[in-house]
Motif scaffolding. Structure first.
Motif, short mmCIF file in Angstrom:
data_model
loop_
_atom_site.label_atom_id
_atom_site.label_comp_id
_atom_site.label_asym_id
_atom_site.label_seq_id
_atom_site.Cartn_x
_atom_site.Cartn_y
_atom_site.Cartn_z
N GLY A 27 72.25 59.94 24.89
CA GLY A 27 71.32 58.83 24.66
C GLY A 27 70.44 58.49 25.83
N GLU A 154 70.25 65.52 17.95
CA GLU A 154 70.66 64.59 18.98
C GLU A 154 69.86 64.76 20.26
OE1 GLU A 154 72.82 62.13 18.56
OE2 GLU A 154 73.09 62.73 16.47
N HIS A 185 68.88 56.46 19.18
CA HIS A 185 69.87 56.91 20.18
C HIS A 185 69.81 58.43 20.37
CE1 HIS A 185 73.23 56.14 22.83
NE2 HIS A 185 73.89 57.16 22.29
N ARG A 186 68.64 58.91 20.74
CA ARG A 186 68.47 60.33 20.99
C ARG A 186 68.49 60.60 22.50
NH1 ARG A 186 69.74 60.34 16.45
NH2 ARG A 186 68.53 61.09 14.67
N THR A 187 68.93 61.80 22.87
CA THR A 187 68.84 62.25 24.25
C THR A 187 67.52 62.99 24.40
OG1 THR A 187 71.24 62.51 24.39
CG2 THR A 187 69.92 63.64 26.06
#
Length: 402
Positions: A27, A154, A185-187
């Motif tokens: 995240g 993700e 909530h992504r990296t």
């Protein structure tokens, strides 16, 4: 989580990336920045194996990416490039669901995802049947961004995605990407050569030079404690001078807010307005959670003195106490809020930031020692243009969401 462990990449005798060790947390928004040839793009492209390391290992969630099929790995990682990369022969819908279709999603799920993502970026679903050439550059860029999010990946890699855009469009998209990253909530691993872009977007910045990591830190850490002269030059003297102000959190300029419990009556709210001389007050619950606001116009229309505040309160706009002053200025200046409330992560009311507070703080940070030529301090005030403390500070708590 992404982990680089002693990663080196060589092209012949040239070292592109030199023994990199870095952990990117779940995240997190991480920006790689450096001059041309610093190794920033190579480092990012090794994450999805578009480039393979010469030595060392890269892990995603503790799994060595060499053990993952290349095609499967790339389908699990979103990728956005500067040229957008939309397929000109496909309509917008086909572009958005390209990866979900490869993953064999059902049609209903793909349709719902496309519509949801378009709404998130303020685009009308009617454009789904159009082709990229029929859209503006900014709209195409938004489609490129949401296409990277469509497969529920993700990790998103972004290689200077906004470098070719005009400043206004670039600023808008930067805010959009940061908003989506937090919401979903992504990296995100983001490559840029623009320090302002890195400072605005990143949770942490990775400064690179000649294949090596020179410094890793939050924007505030980079600004306050640049590791060496190279980082100082990358940041720039103006940004270093502004760091003490613009990248402080809003708590530095926050004041106490006038508030009332939601279970108090309209008569009590009116009395509080009269005694505090404000026309708009914040409403909280028993746990001091901010739940709304109530203003003079609402009270003026109500005759039932025993009516509860919670029955007539309005929605309220707020910011988190972690927001930096630079972004608060955007809310107050660009979005037209004269005042805006501040809450913590639990939603508890901490205080209020007013337009006057911002003006006063900007003056103190940048203009307090300024003396116009041929005009003394006394002459300034004798001219009748003196700005009073009340004007600079703003009315305490008024017009919270005007």
């Amino acid at each position: 989580m992404i982990k680089f462990q002693n990663v080196t990449k060589m092209y012949g005798n040239n070292i592109a990336v030199d023994n990199m060790n870095l952990t990117i947390h779940d995240g997190e928004f991480v920006c790689f920045i450096g001059t041309s040839g610093s190794g920033k793009t190579t480092s990012m492209r090794m994450i999805n194996r578009m480039v393979n390391p010469t030595s060392g290992k890269i892990f995603i969630d503790k799994k060595d990416i060499r053990a993952i099929n290349e095609v499967s790995l790339r389908r699990s990682i979103g990728y956005v490039i500067q040229q957008v990369g939309l397929m000109p022969h496909m309509n917008i819908y086909e572009n958005i669901v390209m990866v979900p279709k490869l993953l064999k999603w059902d049609k209903e799920r793909m349709k719902n995802t496309a519509h949801d993502l378009l709404r998130r970026v303020d685009l009308d679903p009617s454009i789904l049947e159009q082709y990229p050439s029929e859209l503006s550059g900014g709209m195409q860029q938004r489609i490129g961004v949401i296409r990277a999010l469509a497969a529920d990946q993700e990790i998103i890699l972004m290689d200077e995605p906004f470098g070719a855009l005009d400043p206004i469009t670039r600023d808008s998209l930067q805010r959009l990407v940061k908003k989506l990253q937090k919401e979903m909530h992504r990296t995100i691993v983001f490559v840029t050569h623009d320090m302002d872009e890195a400072l605005n977007l990143a949770d942490r910045i990775v400064v690179m030079s000649e294949g090596k990591i020179v410094q890793v830190g939050t924007p505030m850490e980079i600004l306050r404690n640049p590791a060496n002269d190279f980082v100082k030059e990358m940041v720039g003297e103006d940004r270093l001078n502004q760091a003490a102000f613009e990248y402080e959190t809003v708590t530095k300029v926050m004041r106490d807010a006038v508030k009332i419990n939601q279970n108090e009556t309209v008569a009590q709210a009116a009395r509080l307005m009269a005694t505090t001389r404000v026309d708009d007050i914040l409403v909280v619950d028993d746990e001091n959670i901010l739940v709304g606001r109530i203003d003079m116009r609402t009270l003026n229309r109500r005759q039932d003195r025993d009516l509860l505040v919670k029955d007539i309160m309005k929605q309220v706009t707020y910011i988190k106490d972690s927001m930096v002053i630079r972004d608060a200025i955007y809310y107050i200046q660009e979005l037209g809020h004269r005042n805006i409330s501040v809450v913590n992560d639990a939603g508890r009311l901490l205080g209020l930031v007013t337009r006057g507070d911002i003006v006063s703080s900007v003056y103190e940070a940048f203009w307090a020692d300024y003396e116009p030529e041929n005009l003394s301090h006394n002459e300034t005030f004798e001219s009748g243009d003196k700005v009073s403390d009340a004007t600079l500070q703003g009315q305490n708590g008024s017009d919270v969401d005007a």
